[in-house]
Write an enzyme that holds these catalytic residues in place. Sequence first.
Site, PDB file in Angstrom:
ATOM      1  N   ASP A   2       0.895  -1.279  -0.079  1.00 12.38           N
ATOM      2  CA  ASP A   2       0.292   0.481  -0.168  1.00 12.38           C
ATOM      3  C   ASP A   2       0.866   1.363   0.025  1.00 12.38           C
ATOM      4  OD1 ASP A   2      -1.824   2.236   0.891  1.00 12.38           O
ATOM      5  OD2 ASP A   2      -3.212   0.992   2.171  1.00 12.38           O
ATOM      6  N   TYR A  24      -8.257  14.897  -8.185  1.00 10.58           N
ATOM      7  CA  TYR A  24      -6.488  14.590  -8.767  1.00 10.58           C
ATOM      8  C   TYR A  24      -5.873  14.767  -9.559  1.00 10.58           C
ATOM      9  CZ  TYR A  24      -5.825  10.985 -12.399  1.00 10.58           C
ATOM     10  OH  TYR A  24      -4.803   9.541 -13.233  1.00 10.58           O
TER      11      TYR A  24
END
Length: 281
Positions: free
Chosen positions: A35, A124
Amino acid sequence: MVILVTGADGQLGKELTKKLAETFTVIGLGREEMDVSRKKDVDREILKFKPTIIVHAAAFTEVDQCEIDYRTAFEVNGLGTGYVAQAAEKVGARIIYISTDYVFDGQKFSPYFEGDVPNPQSIYGMSKLLGERFVNLLNKGTVVRTSWLYGHEGNNFVKTMLELSKNNNEIKVVADQIGTPTYVKDLVDTITKLLDKKAGIYHVSNSGSCSWYEFARAIMTEAGFKPEMVRPITTEEYGALAPRPRYSVLANQALINEKIKPLRTWNDALKEFIREEKGHD
């Protein structure tokens, strides 16, 4: 040479892992294995494998969801990339970071060059630009900006259109955003050519441009459906949560400077993709 691919369970990561494994020793790590928003995960895996090159494809790419869950967007796309860049420096690895056309505001209305100043309008785009800055600051690596990505793995615009076409209903698609669809396979082929090129920013997309509406009609035509089922609407009518650039065509000048042939037209790439998709059925 050992190449580590992050985000190996995504549509780009899967294609990268498969292609690079034809020539190199490849370690593909998905979110379960590493992760990137957890620094200790990143340090552990990169220090364990000591790769020569890290192709950093892991990202939180759901543009509208990034507006809602902005913390995760910055943790994954921004800080996570910083963790990867720091760990890469510890083992002497070079990063190739996959970024996006959404770092631009879309107000230029002529192709964006690598040296043009980014001005992202969405969370984003902001989070991906932060990732770019970390790669440049901490690793002096390579940034690959691409656009409107689609491939055989995962979900994407082309697959969505093909699925919707089965219902034979009207499909509303935005007609006032211009960019370049990019076939994952072509992007990956070009990334392999950048492995031994100098670091810097590269724009890598198929050639030509179109609106999402024109792209949707081309998909229908190539797949043997009626393009008339696609109806044009405006960005405002569509009402997406995150702002998108109205124009985000990328100029591939850095590729040309490195004697790398620009990618084929988006139309030719789409034809091959549809042909291969039919072959999978």
